[in-house]
Structure formats: C-alpha cells, structure tokens
Design a protein around this motif. Structure first.
Motif, PDB file in Angstrom:
ATOM      1  N   ARG A 138       0.837  -1.194   0.000  1.00  0.00           N
ATOM      2  CA  ARG A 138       0.000   0.000   0.000  1.00  0.00           C
ATOM      3  C   ARG A 138       0.878   1.252   0.000  1.00  0.00           C
ATOM      4  NH1 ARG A 138      -3.240  -2.057   5.057  1.00  0.00           N
ATOM      5  NH2 ARG A 138      -2.007  -3.926   4.712  1.00  0.00           N
ATOM      6  N   GLY A 139       0.465   2.263  -0.754  1.00  0.00           N
ATOM      7  CA  GLY A 139       1.283   3.467  -0.832  1.00  0.00           C
ATOM      8  C   GLY A 139       0.494   4.677  -1.316  1.00  0.00           C
ATOM      9  N   LEU A 195       0.126  -0.167  -9.126  1.00  0.00           N
ATOM     10  CA  LEU A 195      -1.248  -0.388  -9.557  1.00  0.00           C
ATOM     11  C   LEU A 195      -2.098   0.708  -8.943  1.00  0.00           C
ATOM     12  CD1 LEU A 195      -1.487  -4.261  -9.029  1.00  0.00           C
ATOM     13  CD2 LEU A 195      -0.802  -3.006 -11.090  1.00  0.00           C
ATOM     14  N   VAL A 196      -2.755   1.479  -9.781  1.00  0.00           N
ATOM     15  CA  VAL A 196      -3.540   2.628  -9.317  1.00  0.00           C
ATOM     16  C   VAL A 196      -4.891   2.133  -8.801  1.00  0.00           C
ATOM     17  CG1 VAL A 196      -4.484   4.875  -9.924  1.00  0.00           C
ATOM     18  CG2 VAL A 196      -2.384   4.053 -11.041  1.00  0.00           C
ATOM     19  N   LEU A 197      -5.230   2.509  -7.575  1.00  0.00           N
ATOM     20  CA  LEU A 197      -6.458   2.038  -6.960  1.00  0.00           C
ATOM     21  C   LEU A 197      -7.693   2.715  -7.584  1.00  0.00           C
ATOM     22  CD1 LEU A 197      -5.481   1.798  -3.187  1.00  0.00           C
ATOM     23  CD2 LEU A 197      -5.340   0.074  -4.985  1.00  0.00           C
ATOM     24  N   PRO A 198      -8.809   2.026  -7.567  1.00  0.00           N
ATOM     25  CA  PRO A 198     -10.030   2.581  -8.164  1.00  0.00           C
ATOM     26  C   PRO A 198     -10.383   3.955  -7.599  1.00  0.00           C
ATOM     27  CG  PRO A 198     -10.365   0.279  -7.584  1.00  0.00           C
ATOM     28  CD  PRO A 198      -9.044   0.670  -7.000  1.00  0.00           C
ATOM     29  N   ASP A 242      -5.709   5.359   3.541  1.00  0.00           N
ATOM     30  CA  ASP A 242      -4.717   6.383   3.199  1.00  0.00           C
ATOM     31  C   ASP A 242      -3.974   6.082   1.904  1.00  0.00           C
ATOM     32  OD1 ASP A 242      -5.281   7.712   5.634  1.00  0.00           O
ATOM     33  OD2 ASP A 242      -3.935   6.351   6.701  1.00  0.00           O
ATOM     34  N   SER A 243      -4.318   4.997   1.236  1.00  0.00           N
ATOM     35  CA  SER A 243      -3.555   4.552   0.068  1.00  0.00           C
ATOM     36  C   SER A 243      -4.303   4.842  -1.228  1.00  0.00           C
ATOM     37  CB  SER A 243      -3.270   3.050   0.173  1.00  0.00           C
ATOM     38  OG  SER A 243      -2.558   2.754   1.354  1.00  0.00           O
ATOM     39  N   ASP A 244      -3.548   5.138  -2.264  1.00  0.00           N
ATOM     40  CA  ASP A 244      -4.158   5.280  -3.592  1.00  0.00           C
ATOM     41  C   ASP A 244      -3.440   4.438  -4.646  1.00  0.00           C
ATOM     42  OD1 ASP A 244      -1.834   6.731  -3.989  1.00  0.00           O
ATOM     43  OD2 ASP A 244      -2.835   8.667  -4.176  1.00  0.00           O
TER      44      ASP A 244
END
Length: 429
Positions: free
Chosen positions: A371-372, A422-425, A399-401
């Motif tokens: 996570r980042g 990997l870009v989160l939704p 807190d992650s995207d």
C-alpha cells in the motif's frame, strides 16, 4: 490410529502442501471462468454508471443540419470578393433566423439574413459573417448590412454531419456510461439503452470470533469489518453486494451456506477461513470435492492463501480474513471477474511506473503488493510505501491510492528506484 484421525491428518497435510500459482496466471484463470452477464434495457436517465451491452450507432448525422457558429449574417461568400479591393459590400437583410426556426427565404446574390448561433443556415448561404465585423444602415424600409472583409466558403458554418455521420459508431459495447456518454446518447434521442445486468455478489465472513458491527466488544472477539469493506468494493466494481450472516467454524454448515449462495447469486466471496489452521473451513471446503478448485495459493504478499473455485459455472473467491490481504485479494481477483461479467474491456487495475519515495527493506520469495501514496514531485511520479503495511493492518487502507509492486528479485527496493504501481479505483482519474 483410527480411520477418523488418519483422514484428519491427511487433510491437514494437504493444506500445508499447497502449490502456489503466479499472480498473473491466477488472475487469467479466474477471469476465464467469469461469464459475461445477462443484459437488460433501461431508460437513459437510469443508466449512469452502467455498462453498454451493445454498440450504439448514429441514427442520423450530427449536426443534422448546417448550423451557424456565431451570431451574425448568413451570406454568399462570393458577394464579399469586392472587399479585397477595400470596398465595403452592402447586402439587403431579408430575414432574421433565431435558433429553432427554419427560414423559407433562400439567400441570393446581394442578400443576407440575420442569424443566431446554432440556427440552421438558410438555403443558398455558404458563410456567416460575425456580427462585430458588420455595420448597419437603413434605406427607407430596407435594412442593409455592410461587410468590409472577404469571407471564404464555409466560414463560421458547422456543416451537417461534422461530428458524426448516420451509421457511425457513437459508443462501443463495454463502455461505462457517464455524463459525456449520456449527453451524446440524449443528443441522438436514444432514450433506452441495453446494458449488462449488474452481477449480484453474495458475501460471507467466516469465524466464531466475529461480532456484528452494532455489537459491543467482547474479549477475544473482533467486529466483522471485512464484509462491509467488500460490499463497498463490489459496488465500486459494478456489482450488487448481498451481505449474509457470518458462518461459524463448521465445515458442513459452511458447505451448505456456500452452495445455497452459489445457486442464488452470480458470484460468492468469502473472507476468512483460508489459512492452514485447524479451523480454516474454506480451505477445507474447496478441496472437499464438492467444487472444482482453481487455486489455493498465490505467489503474493499479502494474501498468499487467496483461493478460488468454481461450481456449476459460478465462481467462489475465498479471501484472507486479514483486512489488508482481503482488500488486495479483491482488487487483484474478484474485481476483474466482476468487470468481465459486466462486459468491460479493461479488467485489471491501471499500471504505471513511478519512483520509490522511501526505502522498502522487506524481502520475500513472493511478489509484494505494498500500500502506498502517489504524488508528483519535480515532474516525477513518486510512490511512497505506507509505514504500516502488514497483512493484518487495516488503518492504512484508507490512506492509500496505489499498490507498489515489489517483485522478489529486487530483494527489497531502494528510494529512487523505478517500480510498477497499480492505481487504486477512483484515484488519479
């Protein structure tokens, strides 16, 4: 040793002898079993966020007529040729054309019609001179418009079919409908659309340690948070979540509940019960012979025990009970399956390249999905790992995207190193 104990020992041995599958192979295998869903026709005003199940074709050109690009006067461009010699050309105004009005008076040499932006250009006109480039004088009952500069044919006119011709593709099957899509469909009068029916997803949590979110805390118990997290993820992916009562650690009851859910819903997701402990019932269930197991271990951290099976053509995903692993397992496996069932073309998370914003020292034989947070610094995309990224940690999910991909061959990663993310939704869109 009794026969019963021998069977227990064999089952316990099988759980510890899981053969891990590569993440991409597991993703492709699971998605291959996800069948594109049924379709339905709905009203356009109800279609926001839905996915088109058929190509949308233009029933007529757009614009459907040649229209004026500004307020001014519709003229014949040839009448302005004398302006090249510095002469002002005077034309007789024969009509006024507001939007929605079609003039019955054709433009002939020596005439002009006052026209508004968006109005249909009258027959005979091939240019529109802007209002600010004209002057007006009156000669008795007649109004004359003066033009000082020559105009080329087609000037300030949007021709019929400029954007789309009849029969052109408006939107492709698999497109997610949003404001822009609704606007163009409404423009063509396409007031009903065929969309994929949202898959209905049953959600179970397993474990006698789980409390309802409305219950007070008890010693040794935790609240059933994963179920509600999964419901939110399912909605974002385009599915309809159905939260079911948590399953206690009883294999026969779990088998019954899961099979009932698979018969009723399009997809079933469970959280918990997939590790190698004595009470991990989902690990037992998928190897019991009542369904076809696709995989029960994946080369990833967190969530290596992520499991998938299929029964009667329907997928069961058994995710880790650890919040971080459950969250990642859904994104990598369940979300792509739902998106395929919806007919979408892009199943997986967007993958970008970024620069690591801090050292990441953890080493593992499996790929880590860390996570980042993403940010742009000095024109560079920087991905900074979360300080708390354990499988059991849930607080940093909010807190992650992005998920920072750390393959095992990196042996950890140093600040400044290029990594895949990997870009989160919903992030960075």
């Amino acid at each position: 040793m009794s026969e019963h104990n021998a069977i227990d020992d064999l089952s316990h041995h099988r759980k510890f002898k899981r053969r891990p599958m590569q993440v991409t192979d597991a993703q492709e295998l699971a998605v291959s079993y996800a069948a594109t869903g049924l379709t339905e026709h709905i009203r356009l005003q109800e279609s926001d966020g839905r996915v088109l199940a058929a190509d949308m074709i233009a029933p007529h050109p757009f614009p459907a007529f040649a229209r004026s690009g500004m307020d001014g006067y519709a003229i014949r461009s040839a009448d302005t040729s004398r302006c090249e010699l510095g002469e002002t050309v005077w034309l007789k105004v024969v009509d006024e054309i507001p939007c929605g009005y079609v003039s019955s008076i054709p433009i002939e040499s020596g005439t002009a019609s006052r026209i508004m932006t968006g109005a249909q250009v009258p027959e005979g006109a091939d240019a529109v001179v802007m209002l600010e480039a004209t002057e007006i004088r009156h000669e008795g009952s007649e109004t004359m418009v003066g033009i000082k500069r020559p105009l080329a044919p087609g000037k300030n006119i949007t021709p019929m079919g400029f954007e789309l011709q009849e029969g052109d593709l408006i939107l492709r099957k698999g497109t997610k409908i949003g404001p822009g899509e609704i606007s163009v469909l409404a423009t063509f009068g396409l007031h009903q659309v065929e969309v994929y029916r949202k898959p209905v997803v049953g959600i179970f949590s397993t474990g006698t340690e789980l409390l309802d979110i409305e219950s007070p805390l008890e010693p040794g118990k935790i609240r059933n948070s994963n179920t509600y997290m999964l419901a939110s993820q399912i909605r974002e992916a385009g599915g309809v979540p159905v939260i079911m009562e948590a399953i206690p650690d009883r294999i026969e009851l779990a088998k019954q509940r899961v099979e009932e859910a698979l018969a009723e819903y399009d997809l079933v997701v469970t959280t918990g019960g997939v590790s190698v402990g004595d009470y991990d019932i989902m690990g037992e269930l998928v190897t019991s012979g009542s369904m076809e197991m696709l995989f029960n271990k994946v080369t990833m951290r967190p969530g290596s025990v992520t499991t998938a099976a299929v029964k009667d053509g329907k997928l069961l995903f058994a995710l880790s009970g650890n919040p971080g692993a459950c969250y990642v397992g859904f994104l990598l496996f369940v979300r792509p399956a739902i998106r395929k069932m919806l007919g979408m073309e892009q199943f997986y998370l967007k993958e970008w390249t970024a620069e690591l914003g801090a050292d990441y020292a953890k080493v593992n034989n499996f790929t880590r999905f860390v996570r980042g947070r993403l940010e742009v610094q000095g024109g560079k995309l920087i991905a900074t790992p979360a300080l708390l990224d354990e499988s059991s940690v849930m607080i940093t999910i909010k807190d992650s995207d992005c998920l920072i991909v750390i393959p095992p061959e990196l042996k950890g990663a140093a600040k400044g190193q290029a990594v895949q993310v990997l870009v989160l939704p919903g992030a960075w869109t």
